[in-house]
Design a protein around this motif. Sequence first.
Motif, PDB file in Angstrom:
ATOM      1  N   TYR A 220      -0.613  -4.500 -11.515  1.00 29.45           N
ATOM      2  CA  TYR A 220      -1.017  -5.723 -10.806  1.00 29.45           C
ATOM      3  C   TYR A 220      -0.311  -5.794  -9.449  1.00 29.45           C
ATOM      4  O   TYR A 220      -0.887  -6.187  -8.447  1.00 29.45           O
ATOM      5  CB  TYR A 220      -0.679  -6.965 -11.646  1.00 29.45           C
ATOM      6  CG  TYR A 220      -1.185  -8.254 -11.031  1.00 29.45           C
ATOM      7  CD1 TYR A 220      -2.559  -8.505 -10.922  1.00 29.45           C
ATOM      8  CD2 TYR A 220      -0.296  -9.221 -10.554  1.00 29.45           C
ATOM      9  CE1 TYR A 220      -3.021  -9.680 -10.349  1.00 29.45           C
ATOM     10  CE2 TYR A 220      -0.752 -10.398  -9.989  1.00 29.45           C
ATOM     11  CZ  TYR A 220      -2.111 -10.622  -9.883  1.00 29.45           C
ATOM     12  OH  TYR A 220      -2.575 -11.787  -9.326  1.00 29.45           O
ATOM     13  N   ARG A 221       0.963  -5.379  -9.451  1.00 31.27           N
ATOM     14  CA  ARG A 221       1.717  -5.352  -8.203  1.00 31.27           C
ATOM     15  C   ARG A 221       1.165  -4.260  -7.270  1.00 31.27           C
ATOM     16  O   ARG A 221       1.018  -4.463  -6.066  1.00 31.27           O
ATOM     17  CB  ARG A 221       3.195  -5.084  -8.514  1.00 31.27           C
ATOM     18  CG  ARG A 221       4.117  -5.444  -7.372  1.00 31.27           C
ATOM     19  CD  ARG A 221       5.584  -5.385  -7.780  1.00 31.27           C
ATOM     20  NE  ARG A 221       6.440  -5.912  -6.740  1.00 31.27           N
ATOM     21  CZ  ARG A 221       6.742  -7.200  -6.590  1.00 31.27           C
ATOM     22  NH1 ARG A 221       6.248  -8.098  -7.412  1.00 31.27           N
ATOM     23  NH2 ARG A 221       7.514  -7.598  -5.605  1.00 31.27           N
ATOM     24  N   LEU A 222       0.831  -3.130  -7.846  1.00 30.28           N
ATOM     25  CA  LEU A 222       0.357  -1.986  -7.067  1.00 30.28           C
ATOM     26  C   LEU A 222      -0.932  -2.308  -6.297  1.00 30.28           C
ATOM     27  O   LEU A 222      -1.170  -1.774  -5.216  1.00 30.28           O
ATOM     28  CB  LEU A 222       0.136  -0.799  -8.009  1.00 30.28           C
ATOM     29  CG  LEU A 222      -0.074   0.586  -7.409  1.00 30.28           C
ATOM     30  CD1 LEU A 222       1.049   0.961  -6.457  1.00 30.28           C
ATOM     31  CD2 LEU A 222      -0.198   1.627  -8.511  1.00 30.28           C
ATOM     32  N   ASN A 223      -1.751  -3.175  -6.854  1.00 33.81           N
ATOM     33  CA  ASN A 223      -3.027  -3.487  -6.200  1.00 33.81           C
ATOM     34  C   ASN A 223      -2.970  -4.737  -5.330  1.00 33.81           C
ATOM     35  O   ASN A 223      -4.003  -5.217  -4.858  1.00 33.81           O
ATOM     36  CB  ASN A 223      -4.128  -3.652  -7.247  1.00 33.81           C
ATOM     37  CG  ASN A 223      -4.530  -2.321  -7.849  1.00 33.81           C
ATOM     38  OD1 ASN A 223      -4.573  -1.317  -7.147  1.00 33.81           O
ATOM     39  ND2 ASN A 223      -4.785  -2.293  -9.148  1.00 33.81           N
ATOM     40  N   ALA A 224      -1.769  -5.260  -5.106  1.00 34.43           N
ATOM     41  CA  ALA A 224      -1.645  -6.527  -4.373  1.00 34.43           C
ATOM     42  C   ALA A 224      -2.190  -6.429  -2.943  1.00 34.43           C
ATOM     43  O   ALA A 224      -2.912  -7.313  -2.489  1.00 34.43           O
ATOM     44  CB  ALA A 224      -0.183  -6.973  -4.347  1.00 34.43           C
ATOM     45  N   GLN A 225      -1.853  -5.338  -2.261  1.00 31.44           N
ATOM     46  CA  GLN A 225      -2.293  -5.227  -0.861  1.00 31.44           C
ATOM     47  C   GLN A 225      -3.816  -5.220  -0.762  1.00 31.44           C
ATOM     48  O   GLN A 225      -4.393  -5.814   0.144  1.00 31.44           O
ATOM     49  CB  GLN A 225      -1.731  -3.949  -0.219  1.00 31.44           C
ATOM     50  CG  GLN A 225      -0.284  -4.047   0.213  1.00 31.44           C
ATOM     51  CD  GLN A 225       0.703  -3.678  -0.886  1.00 31.44           C
ATOM     52  OE1 GLN A 225       0.305  -3.464  -2.037  1.00 31.44           O
ATOM     53  NE2 GLN A 225       1.982  -3.607  -0.549  1.00 31.44           N
ATOM     54  N   GLU A 226      -4.442  -4.541  -1.718  1.00 29.85           N
ATOM     55  CA  GLU A 226      -5.902  -4.466  -1.668  1.00 29.85           C
ATOM     56  C   GLU A 226      -6.516  -5.851  -1.904  1.00 29.85           C
ATOM     57  O   GLU A 226      -7.477  -6.242  -1.239  1.00 29.85           O
ATOM     58  CB  GLU A 226      -6.399  -3.456  -2.719  1.00 29.85           C
ATOM     59  CG  GLU A 226      -7.812  -3.036  -2.448  1.00 29.85           C
ATOM     60  CD  GLU A 226      -8.261  -1.830  -3.258  1.00 29.85           C
ATOM     61  OE1 GLU A 226      -7.455  -1.265  -4.021  1.00 29.85           O
ATOM     62  OE2 GLU A 226      -9.438  -1.472  -3.122  1.00 29.85           O
ATOM     63  N   ARG A 227      -5.938  -6.602  -2.821  1.00 28.98           N
ATOM     64  CA  ARG A 227      -6.452  -7.965  -3.049  1.00 28.98           C
ATOM     65  C   ARG A 227      -6.217  -8.837  -1.818  1.00 28.98           C
ATOM     66  O   ARG A 227      -7.064  -9.649  -1.449  1.00 28.98           O
ATOM     67  CB  ARG A 227      -5.788  -8.588  -4.288  1.00 28.98           C
ATOM     68  CG  ARG A 227      -6.132  -7.884  -5.604  1.00 28.98           C
ATOM     69  CD  ARG A 227      -5.702  -8.723  -6.813  1.00 28.98           C
ATOM     70  NE  ARG A 227      -4.289  -9.005  -6.817  1.00 28.98           N
ATOM     71  CZ  ARG A 227      -3.334  -8.225  -7.335  1.00 28.98           C
ATOM     72  NH1 ARG A 227      -3.661  -7.065  -7.909  1.00 28.98           N
ATOM     73  NH2 ARG A 227      -2.070  -8.580  -7.290  1.00 28.98           N
TER      74      ARG A 227
END
Lengths: 388, 257
Positions: A220-227
């Motif tokens: 969830y943290r890893l995809n934060a920038q994309e969100r």
Amino acid sequence: MANEKTDHMTYLPGMEILEDSDIGDKVVSLMNAYDPAKYTEADVLRALEAQFPSTEDLAALLSFAAEPHLEAMARRATEETRKHFGNSVYLFTPLYIANYCENRCVYCGFNCDNRIRRAKLDADGIRREMKAIASTGMEEVLILTGESRKMSSVEYIGQACRIAHEYFKNVGIEVYPMNTDEYAYLHQCGADYVTVFQETYNSDRYEQLHLGGHKRIYPYRLNAQERAIRGGMRGVAFAALLGLDDFRKDAFAAGVHAYLIQRKYPHAEISFSCPRLRPIVNNDKIKPVGVGERQLLQVMCAFRIFMPFAGLTISTRERAGFRDNVVGMCATKISAGVSTGIGSHTDEESLGDDQFEISDERSLEEVCAAISARGLQPVLNDYVYIPE
Amino acid sequence: MQDKLVIAGHEFDSRFILGSGKFDLTLIKAAVEHAGAQIITLALRRVNSFHGNILEHIPEGVTLLPNTSGARNAEEAVKIALLAREAGCGEFIKIEVIRDSKYLLPDNYETAKACEMLANKGFIPMPYMYPELYAARDMVNAGAAAIMPLASPIGSNRGLATKEFIRILIEEIDLPIIVDAGIGRPSQACEAMEMGADAVMANTAIATAGSIVQMAQAFKNAINAGRTAYLAGLGRVLDKADASSPLTGFINDGGTK
């Protein structure tokens, strides 16, 4: 201590999953395949000559073999910085508005098991602090909270962004990762830049260090920038907390993470931070692992050469002498007037304790003078918020 | 002989447009003076400050060309242009619409749209564009006052990488062609002017020079030299020596025999 050992790879209810994105998987597989010991001097020299460096060149520049070539890396980095940023050095002040946290990160001063003074500024308190910072001439603020959704809700952060928008030209946030619609809300409130440190990209190590709380959920943290980008944010920042694990692999992962995001979202503004682990409250045994200033500079120069157009922020964790020398060489942004306690910009005694010890307490005026003395130009703002 | 650069009815003696983006504001004045520049570009986002007004650093009589840097589509370009107008930057607007953070290449499609929207709002649009003939024609039809093709990516100092395509624009487009971005040396500015560009813009090359004043002068001289050479008509440069037995020697110009 309640230590529920949940699966750190399983999303918690309410966490948005980007089913259509494979960026996280790609980052992890590229990092796992990276062996910093396998690169030779020839690889490093080739990378230093590359007109448009590839991820393989980044790998070489971060390797052991590159260490003896730090001087050449610094020269190339300086050239790139000058080409892409001219003499400009950007300034900002981070502002901690709350230090409540519901995570158990063993290396962090805000760990919810740490007995520190907790505090959260109300709207008036936020306004007072922002006014105090703005009165120094600062035009960019980075709003930080501890990672507690309960104590620092998205609405609370949104309110802080709105107040910030009155006092500053540029508003960034460094808070817990959230869903796309929440980023969109904060963007409407005036924020345009999102910083999320992955801490370590090594999933196993991540699991050992993040014992509980929503932060435990690695993907969830890893995809934060994309969100954040999907939510309409203009720019995103990447970092690993160097020293938690093999810093070469972590730096490589942060680099390819940024690279893959930029390829998929070419309009997004990319930047890096390079924090090293610092001594913290209640845990003075934790010291940066294997990351001296030489290694830190290697990482920073490697990022600059690999992505010459990306921003690079030099951390307040470093001493003034180091900070002053890396601006213009590889760093493009530097903080000033920093105090990481809660309410410490207006009160002599802060209400809440600091997250970490800072090494550079100079005011905006002092930092600007140091920048100018090096023939560089302090820039307070180069941005305009465009409302929907 | 009067040799004026004319943009939307406004006349300029200088064909050197100075970019300000990478400058220390306190040095702009000296650069303008030594470059003899009459037009200076500035990013609205740099003007956007609570403290100190960048406009105070612009010498009087110099025409401001605010740009829409930071815009990612036509609508954002219009919003930024309106802010520039509010800030007192006048009617000239350099349209920059960029959706690529790596190469900072302009988006011609959105730029052409922005041209039309801004022309309709009474602006004098000068689009920064990738040199492509159809896009340039669209911009002309959309109300552009000049076309500003890039020589190479911003800040790359790669010179006239798009030379042949700029040449086509010079030949086919009746508006002033102002070569923008990528000009790293006075000799490159001179080359652009020699081939018939109406003006040249430079920024980084001067802002980061050892002596800003000297480099500004060097650019001024190079642009004047290139312009003069263009007006003089460049001499023929032959690839091969003239053949001693001409192919057309059989023609009988003397009538019937």
